[in-house]
Motif scaffolding. Structure first.
Motif, short mmCIF file in Angstrom:
data_model
loop_
_atom_site.label_atom_id
_atom_site.label_comp_id
_atom_site.label_asym_id
_atom_site.label_seq_id
_atom_site.Cartn_x
_atom_site.Cartn_y
_atom_site.Cartn_z
N THR A 48 10.14 6.26 -20.42
CA THR A 48 10.39 4.88 -20.02
C THR A 48 10.12 4.69 -18.53
O THR A 48 9.51 3.70 -18.11
N ASP A 49 10.60 5.64 -17.72
CA ASP A 49 10.37 5.55 -16.28
C ASP A 49 8.88 5.58 -15.95
O ASP A 49 8.41 4.81 -15.10
N ARG A 50 8.15 6.47 -16.61
CA ARG A 50 6.72 6.56 -16.34
C ARG A 50 6.00 5.27 -16.74
O ARG A 50 5.09 4.82 -16.03
N ARG A 51 6.40 4.69 -17.85
CA ARG A 51 5.77 3.44 -18.29
C ARG A 51 6.04 2.34 -17.29
O ARG A 51 5.15 1.56 -16.93
N ARG A 52 7.28 2.25 -16.81
CA ARG A 52 7.61 1.20 -15.85
C ARG A 52 6.89 1.42 -14.52
O ARG A 52 6.47 0.45 -13.87
N ILE A 53 6.74 2.66 -14.11
CA ILE A 53 6.02 2.95 -12.87
C ILE A 53 4.56 2.56 -13.01
O ILE A 53 3.96 1.97 -12.09
N ARG A 54 3.95 2.87 -14.17
CA ARG A 54 2.54 2.49 -14.38
C ARG A 54 2.39 0.97 -14.35
O ARG A 54 1.40 0.44 -13.82
N GLU A 55 3.34 0.26 -14.96
CA GLU A 55 3.27 -1.20 -14.93
C GLU A 55 3.39 -1.72 -13.50
O GLU A 55 2.68 -2.64 -13.10
N ARG A 56 4.32 -1.12 -12.74
CA ARG A 56 4.48 -1.54 -11.35
C ARG A 56 3.24 -1.21 -10.51
O ARG A 56 2.83 -2.00 -9.66
N MET A 57 2.64 -0.06 -10.76
CA MET A 57 1.42 0.32 -10.05
C MET A 57 0.28 -0.65 -10.36
O MET A 57 -0.48 -1.04 -9.46
N ALA A 58 0.16 -1.05 -11.63
CA ALA A 58 -0.89 -2.01 -11.99
C ALA A 58 -0.67 -3.34 -11.28
O ALA A 58 -1.63 -3.97 -10.80
N LYS A 59 0.59 -3.77 -11.17
CA LYS A 59 0.88 -5.01 -10.46
C LYS A 59 0.55 -4.90 -8.98
O LYS A 59 -0.02 -5.81 -8.38
N LEU A 60 0.91 -3.75 -8.37
CA LEU A 60 0.62 -3.55 -6.95
C LEU A 60 -0.89 -3.53 -6.70
O LEU A 60 -1.37 -4.06 -5.70
N ARG A 61 -1.65 -2.89 -7.60
CA ARG A 61 -3.10 -2.86 -7.43
C ARG A 61 -3.69 -4.26 -7.48
O ARG A 61 -4.62 -4.58 -6.73
N ARG A 62 -3.15 -5.11 -8.35
CA ARG A 62 -3.64 -6.49 -8.41
C ARG A 62 -3.31 -7.23 -7.12
O ARG A 62 -4.12 -8.00 -6.59
N GLU A 63 -2.09 -7.00 -6.60
CA GLU A 63 -1.70 -7.67 -5.35
C GLU A 63 -2.57 -7.20 -4.18
O GLU A 63 -3.02 -8.01 -3.37
N ILE A 64 -2.79 -5.88 -4.11
CA ILE A 64 -3.60 -5.35 -3.01
C ILE A 64 -5.04 -5.83 -3.12
O ILE A 64 -5.70 -6.09 -2.11
N GLN A 118 0.83 -1.21 0.00
CA GLN A 118 0.00 0.00 0.00
C GLN A 118 0.86 1.26 0.00
O GLN A 118 0.57 2.22 -0.72
N VAL A 119 1.94 1.26 0.78
CA VAL A 119 2.81 2.44 0.82
C VAL A 119 3.53 2.61 -0.52
O VAL A 119 3.66 3.73 -1.03
N SER A 120 3.99 1.52 -1.11
CA SER A 120 4.66 1.61 -2.41
C SER A 120 3.73 2.19 -3.47
O SER A 120 4.13 3.04 -4.28
N LEU A 121 2.47 1.75 -3.48
CA LEU A 121 1.51 2.28 -4.44
C LEU A 121 1.28 3.77 -4.22
O LEU A 121 1.25 4.55 -5.18
N ALA A 122 1.14 4.20 -2.97
CA ALA A 122 0.94 5.61 -2.69
C ALA A 122 2.15 6.43 -3.10
O ALA A 122 2.01 7.53 -3.65
N GLN A 123 3.35 5.92 -2.87
CA GLN A 123 4.55 6.66 -3.26
C GLN A 123 4.65 6.80 -4.77
O GLN A 123 5.04 7.86 -5.28
N MET A 124 4.30 5.76 -5.50
CA MET A 124 4.37 5.83 -6.96
C MET A 124 3.33 6.77 -7.52
O MET A 124 3.59 7.50 -8.49
N GLU A 125 2.12 6.78 -6.93
CA GLU A 125 1.10 7.73 -7.39
C GLU A 125 1.55 9.17 -7.16
O GLU A 125 1.26 10.06 -7.96
N TYR A 126 2.26 9.39 -6.07
CA TYR A 126 2.78 10.74 -5.79
C TYR A 126 3.95 11.07 -6.72
O TYR A 126 4.09 12.20 -7.19
N MET A 127 4.77 10.08 -7.02
CA MET A 127 5.98 10.33 -7.78
C MET A 127 5.73 10.51 -9.27
O MET A 127 6.46 11.24 -9.96
N LEU A 128 4.69 9.86 -9.78
CA LEU A 128 4.49 9.81 -11.23
C LEU A 128 4.44 11.20 -11.89
O LEU A 128 5.15 11.44 -12.87
N PRO A 129 3.64 12.16 -11.40
CA PRO A 129 3.63 13.47 -12.07
C PRO A 129 4.84 14.33 -11.74
O PRO A 129 4.97 15.42 -12.30
#
Length: 482
Positions: free
Chosen positions: A216-232, A170-181
């Motif tokens: 590239t970084d944004r694409r990888r972060i979105r992929e990681r966020m999608a994976k975290l959402r599935r796990e959560i 949950q914390v990783s997902l929140a950090q990535m949502e904050y970091m993305l923009p």
């Protein structure tokens, strides 16, 4: 100088080749050069950690409210910074109608902040608000040190305190949502859109729009966020299964919620002896803890300790910890714990209720019954307690540290839990001992007697349980609201 004196000045050389071979690993290893360190010498571990603390300057913009409220907000920001592992050097606050769109505090105050940074030797600036990406970049360029905002600070604290797999995700997902923009490139060296000769669009085999490093970084972060959402989501299903299993049994659930560091875990330990971590720090508890306890009337209930709230809780955290906050919404009783030693506890109550209302509205659920518990009365100002007595006349005043007021709290919990019960008198045959065991576990026994026909017992039960044991009602007993 004679040859003998020169030889005496030179260090002795070891002529044994075996010893030289043994020292080969030591000679080739990485070693420190003595005399080149600028740090203080002969310091113990505590002093060494103190030297390594990040030195920060706090900056706030006072847009509304009184000066006391502004000072309290900065004091809370200082607590957050210290919890994150920083040494607060100074704090500045500016009176403005709204934050500056470019540098948050305005170009004139930037020079003052730069002088304070130079005088204190600070290496970080923490702003009491959520900065836009443009404000963050502009202010960082102006003061030439690292700049973070309140949201990033709270996310950092959550990342330090998360222990369970779900909490870390949950914390990783929140950090990535904050970091993305807020991702940004560092010069043309990170670009992959051009190559080869100028004007050739990259040369043979490389023509086309390409993809920059930041893309590239944004694409990888979105992929990681999608994976975290599935796990959560998978973890949420497991949590929902446990919660539905608890709700299948008529054991009342009580959620302990409130402002961070209000003493929720201490209260849970005092009531249930759970042994949950208790620490005088903000957001020490991130993972919900559920414990069973028996009330003085014999009824069994379940207490759940939840994550604490804070003023201007980042929306990313509210979204990421949605499954945890659902524990509050689905409970039958909400123990709203308030820090009575805080100079402005009414603002804490308002901040917590705002978050709970948002979650209730989004879930479309019914708001649970609320019991306000004023904690830490042993360390509270009498004037503040008097104000709370007038503002919260139905509140219960306790001290989880000393145990003062705990009997009144348990009595209030029993009254609220039993308010929806039905009082019935049952005549249970001796061969149905499981019914007697159940009513003892799930109800409050008022009277019990043993007769020739069986056990006659008068008990207050939840209406669902009373309906299941209605076959044992005595003649002329139809039950009634307690």
């Amino acid at each position: 100088m004679t040859n003998e004196s020169r030889a005496a000045d030179r260090p002795l050389r070891n002529l044994d080749p075996s010893i030289g071979e043994l020292q080969l690993e030591e000679r080739s290893s990485l070693r420190r050069v003595a005399g080149l360190s600028t740090e203080l010498q002969d310091v113990n571990d505590a002093e060494y950690r103190q030297l390594r603390l990040e030195r920060v300057v706090l900056v706030g913009v006072w847009t509304e409210g009184s000066s006391a409220q502004a000072d309290a907000a900065m004091a809370e920001l200082a607590q957050l910074a210290e919890t994150a592992g920083s040494d607060v050097c100074d704090a500045l606050i500016q009176r403005r109608d709204k934050p500056d769109a470019s540098t948050y505090i305005g170009s004139g105050k930037v020079s003052v902040l730069r002088d304070v940074i130079a005088a204190t030797g600070a290496d970080t600036v923490i702003c009491d608000g959520e900065l836009t990406p443009g404000q963050l970049i502009s202010l960082e360029k102006a003061v030439n040190v690292k700049v973070i905002d309140r949201t990033a600070l709270i996310l950092d604290i959550f990342a330090q305190h998360a222990t369970s797999r779900e909490g870390k995700a949950q914390v990783s997902l929140a950090q990535m949502e904050y970091m993305l923009p807020r991702l940004r490139g560092w010069g043309e060296s990170l670009s992959r859109q051009a190559g080869g000769r100028a004007g050739s669009n990259g040369g043979v085999g490389l023509r086309g729009p390409g993809e920059t490093k930041i893309e590239t970084d944004r694409r990888r972060i979105r992929e990681r966020m999608a994976k975290l959402r599935r796990e959560i989501k998978g973890m949420k299903q497991a949590r929902d299964t446990k919660r539905h299993r608890r709700r299948a049994t008529p054991v009342p659930s009580i959620a302990i919620a409130g402002y961070t560091n209000a003493g929720k875990s201490s209260l849970l330990n005092r009531i249930t002896g759970a042994g949950v971590l208790v620490q005088n720090a903000l957001f020490a508890t991130l993972d919900p803890t559920t414990r069973r306890a028996d009330l003085p009337d014999g009824r069994t209930v379940v207490f759940t300790d939840t994550v604490g709230f804070v003023r201007h809780l980042p929306t990313q955290l509210v979204e990421a910890f949605r499954s945890t906050l659902e524990e509050v919404v689905d409970s039958e009783l909400l123990l709203h714990v308030v820090d009575g030693s805080d100079p402005m506890p009414l603002h804490q109550i308002e901040a917590v209720r705002r978050v709970i209302n948002d979650v209730v509205e989004e879930q479309g659920a019914e708001r649970p019954r609320e019991l306000v518990v004023i904690n830490k009365i042993d360390a509270a100002d009498p004037l503040v307690l008097t104000e709370l007595h007038h503002a919260v006349p139905d509140g219960v005043f306790v001290s989880a540290a000393t145990g003062e007021g705990m009997d009144e709290l348990l009595g209030a919990i029993m009254d609220i839990i039993a308010s929806g019960d039905t009082e019935v008198t049952l005549l249970v045959p001796y061969c149905r001992g499981e019914v007697i065991s159940r009513v003892h576990a799930e109800g409050a026994v008022l009277a019990e007697a043993h007769t020739q026909e069986g056990t006659r017992i008068t008990v207050r039960l939840p209406q669902s349980v009373a309906g299941e044991v209605s076959e044992f009602l005595t003649d002329g007993t139809h039950g009634g609201a307690a």
